[in-house]
Scaffold this active site. Structure first.
Site, PDB file in Angstrom:
ATOM      1  N   ASP A 123      14.613  -0.816   1.150  1.00 16.06           N
ATOM      2  CA  ASP A 123      15.392  -1.050   2.366  1.00 16.06           C
ATOM      3  C   ASP A 123      16.487  -2.059   2.023  1.00 16.06           C
ATOM      4  O   ASP A 123      17.555  -1.691   1.538  1.00 16.06           O
ATOM      5  CB  ASP A 123      14.423  -1.550   3.442  1.00 16.06           C
ATOM      6  CG  ASP A 123      15.058  -1.703   4.807  1.00 16.06           C
ATOM      7  OD1 ASP A 123      16.267  -1.495   4.925  1.00 16.06           O
ATOM      8  OD2 ASP A 123      14.334  -2.040   5.764  1.00 16.06           O
ATOM      9  N   LYS A 149       0.815  -1.197   0.000  1.00 18.24           N
ATOM     10  CA  LYS A 149       0.000   0.000   0.000  1.00 18.24           C
ATOM     11  C   LYS A 149       0.853   1.253   0.000  1.00 18.24           C
ATOM     12  O   LYS A 149       0.403   2.344  -0.336  1.00 18.24           O
ATOM     13  CB  LYS A 149      -0.887   0.037   1.255  1.00 18.24           C
ATOM     14  CG  LYS A 149      -1.838  -1.106   1.396  1.00 18.24           C
ATOM     15  CD  LYS A 149      -2.533  -1.032   2.771  1.00 18.24           C
ATOM     16  CE  LYS A 149      -3.240  -2.309   3.063  1.00 18.24           C
ATOM     17  NZ  LYS A 149      -3.759  -2.332   4.461  1.00 18.24           N
TER      18      LYS A 149
HETATM   19  P1  IMP Z   1      12.958  -4.380   1.418  1.00 17.38           P
HETATM   20  O1  IMP Z   1      12.504  -5.622   0.742  1.00 17.38           O
HETATM   21  O2  IMP Z   1      13.809  -4.663   2.629  1.00 17.38           O
HETATM   22  O3  IMP Z   1      13.645  -3.405   0.468  1.00 17.38           O
HETATM   23  O4  IMP Z   1      11.668  -3.683   2.023  1.00 17.38           O
HETATM   24  C1  IMP Z   1      10.801  -3.000   1.226  1.00 17.38           C
HETATM   25  C2  IMP Z   1       9.441  -2.771   1.857  1.00 17.38           C
HETATM   26  O5  IMP Z   1       9.450  -2.786   3.295  1.00 17.38           O
HETATM   27  C3  IMP Z   1       8.961  -1.388   1.473  1.00 17.38           C
HETATM   28  O6  IMP Z   1       8.281  -1.420   0.237  1.00 17.38           O
HETATM   29  C4  IMP Z   1       8.085  -1.013   2.649  1.00 17.38           C
HETATM   30  O7  IMP Z   1       6.780  -1.501   2.444  1.00 17.38           O
HETATM   31  C5  IMP Z   1       8.718  -1.705   3.825  1.00 17.38           C
HETATM   32  N1  IMP Z   1       9.650  -0.792   4.541  1.00 17.38           N
HETATM   33  C6  IMP Z   1      11.003  -0.823   4.508  1.00 17.38           C
HETATM   34  N2  IMP Z   1      11.533   0.148   5.259  1.00 17.38           N
HETATM   35  C7  IMP Z   1      10.486   0.835   5.790  1.00 17.38           C
HETATM   36  C8  IMP Z   1      10.391   1.984   6.660  1.00 17.38           C
HETATM   37  O8  IMP Z   1      11.379   2.589   7.114  1.00 17.38           O
HETATM   38  N3  IMP Z   1       9.116   2.379   6.964  1.00 17.38           N
HETATM   39  C9  IMP Z   1       8.007   1.757   6.501  1.00 17.38           C
HETATM   40  N4  IMP Z   1       8.056   0.686   5.689  1.00 17.38           N
HETATM   41  C10 IMP Z   1       9.279   0.229   5.328  1.00 17.38           C
END
Ligand code: IMP
Ligand code: MG
Length: 181
Positions: free
Chosen positions: A105, A45
């Site tokens: 992230d 979302k």
């Molecule tokens: P990744 O797979 O570790 O890159 O995480 C990506 C997803 O995690 C993002 O699309 C967000 O939905 C969620 N996410 C990562 N970091 C944050 C944050 O600092 N705040 C809120 N949601 C996050």
């Protein structure tokens, strides 16, 4: 809200800075897609607010679709296995796709999405991420458009949540409360 929320720390990206950068991204995309009508694929979302503002900054015909994936919770973070909760409605064959993401992230979610969408034979596939956390990505993600690189702390606002809260904040804040995941 009458009182400041004790779980919110400093502003990481202020509203006016955010909006100005989104206008710039829109201009870039407008120029890059002068001959094409891109299909924006929003990752639900978190990206809904960014997608809304970004699309209005693109002066080209655009089409919209949305996908929902589970990223946080369970073992997805370390395994890189992402579950599709809602798939696209449209066929990507020969489309110029721009994936619109709220935040990168570890990059695992995006790496998975890119592989998954590339297999559907789009003509082109680019990524537009509003926020990228500094230095946490393990793979080369090839991000064509990036709004801001931010320090690797948990943030909320402008679509980003903790347990569905804070998405409606017009700026991005550091989250200082407990257990964000
Ligand atoms: P990744 O797979 O570790 O890159 O995480 C990506 C997803 O995690 C993002 O699309 C967000 O939905 C969620 N996410 C990562 N970091 C944050 C944050 O600092 N705040 C809120 N949601 C996050
Ligand atoms: Mg997301």
């Amino acid at each position: 809200m009458d009182r400041p929320d004790p779980n919110l720390g400093k502003i990481v990206v202020a509203e006016d800075v955010l909006q100005e950068r989104i206008r710039e991204l829109g201009k870039e995309i407008t120029a890059d897609y002068s001959e094409r009508a891109p299909l924006l694929v929003g990752v639900l979302k978190g990206a809904f607010m960014f997608m809304s503002d970004l699309s209005r900054a693109i002066e080209r015909p655009v089409e919209f679709d949305f996908m929902a994936v589970s990223s946080y919770g369970s073992a997805t973070r370390t395994s890189g296995v992402v579950r599709i909760l809602k798939d696209l409605d449209l066929d990507l064959t020969e489309r110029d796709v721009i994936v619109v993401e709220d935040i990168v992230d570890s990059g695992l979610t995006l790496a998975y999405l890119r592989r998954n969408l590339a297999a559907r034979n789009p003509r082109s596939l680019e990524v537009c991420a509003l926020l990228v956390k500094d230095g946490l990505q393990t793979t080369d993600l090839d991000l064509r458009y990036v709004g801001f690189t931010i320090p690797p702390e948990f943030v909320v606002g402008y679509g980003l949540d903790v347990a569905e809260r804070y998405r409606n904040l017009p700026a991005v804040y550091e989250y200082t409360g407990s257990s964000p995941q």
